[in-house]
Design an enzyme around this catalytic site. Structure first.
Site, short mmCIF file in Angstrom:
data_model
loop_
_atom_site.label_atom_id
_atom_site.label_comp_id
_atom_site.label_asym_id
_atom_site.label_seq_id
_atom_site.Cartn_x
_atom_site.Cartn_y
_atom_site.Cartn_z
N GLY A 218 65.27 36.82 47.30
CA GLY A 218 63.91 36.28 47.31
C GLY A 218 62.87 37.32 47.71
NE ARG B 85 67.52 33.51 45.22
CZ ARG B 85 67.27 33.86 46.48
NH1 ARG B 85 68.15 34.58 47.14
NH2 ARG B 85 66.14 33.48 47.07
CG ASP C 174 74.79 36.17 51.23
OD1 ASP C 174 75.57 36.25 52.21
OD2 ASP C 174 74.46 35.10 50.70
CE LYS D 200 65.24 39.83 50.78
NZ LYS D 200 65.66 39.05 49.61
CB THR D 201 65.35 37.48 54.35
OG1 THR D 201 65.13 36.09 54.09
CG2 THR D 201 65.93 37.61 55.74
CG ASP E 100 64.92 32.49 54.71
OD1 ASP E 100 63.77 32.26 54.28
OD2 ASP E 100 65.95 32.12 54.12
P1 FBP Z 1 66.31 35.52 50.59
O1 FBP Z 1 67.33 34.99 51.56
O2 FBP Z 1 66.92 36.10 49.37
O3 FBP Z 1 65.36 36.47 51.24
O4 FBP Z 1 65.43 34.30 50.09
C1 FBP Z 1 64.95 33.37 50.99
C2 FBP Z 1 64.16 32.25 50.34
O5 FBP Z 1 62.79 32.58 50.26
C3 FBP Z 1 64.37 30.95 51.12
O6 FBP Z 1 63.42 30.81 52.15
C4 FBP Z 1 64.29 29.90 50.04
O7 FBP Z 1 65.07 28.79 50.36
C5 FBP Z 1 64.86 30.60 48.84
O8 FBP Z 1 64.62 31.97 49.03
C6 FBP Z 1 64.26 30.12 47.56
O9 FBP Z 1 64.93 30.75 46.51
P2 FBP Z 1 64.38 30.87 45.02
O10 FBP Z 1 63.35 31.95 45.03
O11 FBP Z 1 65.58 31.27 44.25
O12 FBP Z 1 63.79 29.55 44.66
#
Ligand code: FBP
Length: 553
Positions: free
Chosen positions: A81, A145, A176, A202-203, A205
């Site tokens: 993400g 992803r 991951d 990165k994230t 979250d």
């Molecule tokens: P990452 O763990 O890859 O950084 O992504 C986090 C996130 O933004 C979450 O907060 C959210 O649930 C998810 O990605 C949403 O995923 P997508 O962009 O595939 O809808």
């Protein structure tokens, strides 16, 4: 291309590097620390990573640069993400690489890890990079992803590296993606490919952190963006005095984002998934907890309020996660088609009733019909319910409305309860990075190249002491194996980076816990306002409350 005035101005911003990286490449030297071991399951992780396990932590210091002077061709991948600041990781990496040797090359693999497997890339140039400096998003090369995890994929990756003479790969990703970076690093070493692999944390979250990695990038900007919006809504609520706002915020599993937003805005309610799980709270108990705040505020004449709901909450409610597991079983394989072919919702309801246990059916029954249907409509490619698509902000608003209706009938509540629902997620992932994220990310990228130059493999770019001004930040690297442990994933024991959940004995939660009863009844809203890029450092460079509290500030 037409660009906004702010984008134009941000091109001029010079990200701040840690003091020790400011003296020029020729004066950056490396200091080795102690050998490391993994956070748990040391024997198993050592056995699985014989070439990358146990390496020392390192710190960069001022001194004579003794790195071998070889031409570097580096590949970079953005994984998962979006998170504000990713472009600055790439530009920091590029600047360090070119400052070291102008013949060095940076290739950006497009669309995430699949770009490496499919050999889709662009070569970075000054002109190209300059368009993306200090901007949000991952559109410089795109993200994806695809997981890089099988030996077959690694073999393809090694071939692509050989074809381009790539000496190092930088993977910018979450837990991951960095787990996979670690496995790829081990593969590259075991097969004497000469390719180094470096990760960057990165994230949005915020769940990739530990005693070494103080925070993942993007968390600062995303939570500031959500907090601005929540603060604005609080002010609207306090002006009109007629709505309760239920606001779901992103964060796939851990509740760090929700907690940080609560610390920034002091809402009436903020649920914390980890606490719900620890206390084994049922949906009904959560609804009662929120209804108590609504009732007390109504008694004071305040028929308005704000509740923050973390996206991952439903997975933490024990009875709900059992229900979801049963639904996954119920619709496994061909049963999905059988279910979809049923002519009406009534017929489907009977199918569900026959398939669920009595306990899960009693949970299912109390859900609003819209949520019941979402549980059956939205499936991911593995056939699982996508919990992030469940509108938990509407779910809790509806459950609270039921509780209040009961209380009204019992004569204990006489207020009004009108709701508004919001979901803040994608809005925050590509914002212009705050000064903190712009500086942190540029430093992570610059530092990643130093790790490459000094020949490290399987390391995470580490910049610490982050609650202090950038001048005092400490740059170095940490073996990724140090963060690994064994976990059960898809029925198998796998080496993975341990995900950091919200700690209920940690300072950020303790602060929240000490104040939330007051916030639940009073109107103690805090309005953080928009991210400021220009002005005093006390406003523009402040980091998150989470980081400050974790650092005892
Ligand atoms: P990452 O763990 O890859 O950084 O992504 C986090 C996130 O933004 C979450 O907060 C959210 O649930 C998810 O990605 C949403 O995923 P997508 O962009 O595939 O809808």
């Amino acid at each position: 291309m037409k660009i906004s005035p702010l984008q134009k101005a941000r091109y001029e911003y010079t990200p701040k590097l840690p003091g020790m990286l400011r003296n020029g490449i020729a004066e950056i030297s490396v200091k080795e620390g102690e050998a490391t071991q993994s956070v748990a399951d040391q024997e198993k992780i050592a056995e699985l990573f014989p070439n990358t396990y146990g390496k020392p932590e390192i710190t960069f210091i001022k001194g004579q640069n003794t790195a071998a002077d070889k031409k570097q061709v580096v590949g970079v991948i953005l994984s998962g993400g979006q998170a504000p600041g990713g472009h600055n990781v790439v530009s920091g990496l590029y600047d360090a690489l070119k400052a070291t040797n102008k013949d060095n090359v940076l290739l950006g693999f497009k669309g995430g890890p699949s770009g490496l497997l499919e050999d889709k890339y662009i070569e970075m140039t000054d002109e190209y990079i300059d368009q993306y400096r200090n901007t949000g998003g991952f559109d410089i090369i795109g993200s994806g992803r695809t997981k890089l995890e099988t030996p077959e994929q690694f073999a393809v990756a090694a071939e692509v590296c050989k074809k381009h003479g790539i000496t190092a790969i930088v993977i910018i990703g979450g837990d991951d993606s960095n787990t996979n970076a670690c496995t790829l690093a081990e593969y590259m070493a075991a097969n004497n490919t000469g390719v180094q692999v470096i990760g960057c944390p990165k994230t949005i979250d915020g769940d990739l952190k530990n005693e070494d990695i103080e925070c993942s990038f993007g968390f600062d900007t995303a939570t500031k963006t959500y907090s601005e919006l929540i603060g604005n809504i609080e002010r609207d609520a306090n002006s009109a005095k007629k709505y309760w706002h239920f606001i779901k915020v992103m964060g796939r599993s851990a509740s760090h984002v929700a907690l940080e937003c609560a610390l920034e805005t002091q809402p009436n309610i903020c649920l914390i998934g980890e606490e719900v799980a620890a206390k084994k709270m049922s949906l009904s108990e959560i609804a009662d907890y929120i209804a108590d705040s609504v009732e007390k505020r109504a008694a004071n004449g305040d028929n308005f309020g704000v509740a923050i709901i973390p996206e991952g909450i439903v997975e933490f409610v024990p009875e709900f996660s059992v229900l979801i597991a049963e639904i996954n079983e119920l619709l496994a394989g061909e049963k999905t088609e059988e279910f979809n072919a049923l002519p009406s919702w009534d017929a489907k309801y009977e199918f569900i009733k026959a398939g669920l246990t009595k306990e899960s059916m009693s949970v299912f029954e109390i859900l609003p019909q819209g949520i019941q249907q979402q549980l059956f409509l939205e499936r991911d490619p593995h056939g699982n319910v996508q919990v992030s698509l469940i509108e938990s902000e509407k779910l809790f608003a509806a459950l609270v409305a039921d509780k209040l209706a009961e209380r009204k009938a019992a004569g204990t509540y006489t207020g009004k309860f009108a709701t508004q629902h919001h979901f803040f997620g994608y809005e925050g992932r590509c914002a212009f990075p705050s000064n903190f994220d712009a500086d942190y990310c540029y430093s992570l990228g610059y530092n990643a190249f130093m790790l490459i130059q000094y020949g490290f493999n399987g390391y995470l770019s580490k910049v610490s002491n982050l609650s202090k001004p950038a001048e005092e930040w400490v740059a170095g690297g940490m073996p990724i194996t140090k963060m690994m442990n064994m976990e059960r994933r898809n029925g198998k024991d796998k080496p993975v980076i341990r995900k950091a959940l919200t700690e209920l004995d940690g300072a950020p939660f303790k602060y929240f816990e000490a104040h939330r009863d007051q916030w639940a009844v009073e109107t103690a809203f805090l309005f953080p306002g928009a991210i400021q890029y220009y002005g005093p450092a006390s406003v523009c460079d402040i980091t998150t409350r989470t980081l400050a509290l974790e650092k005892g500030e």
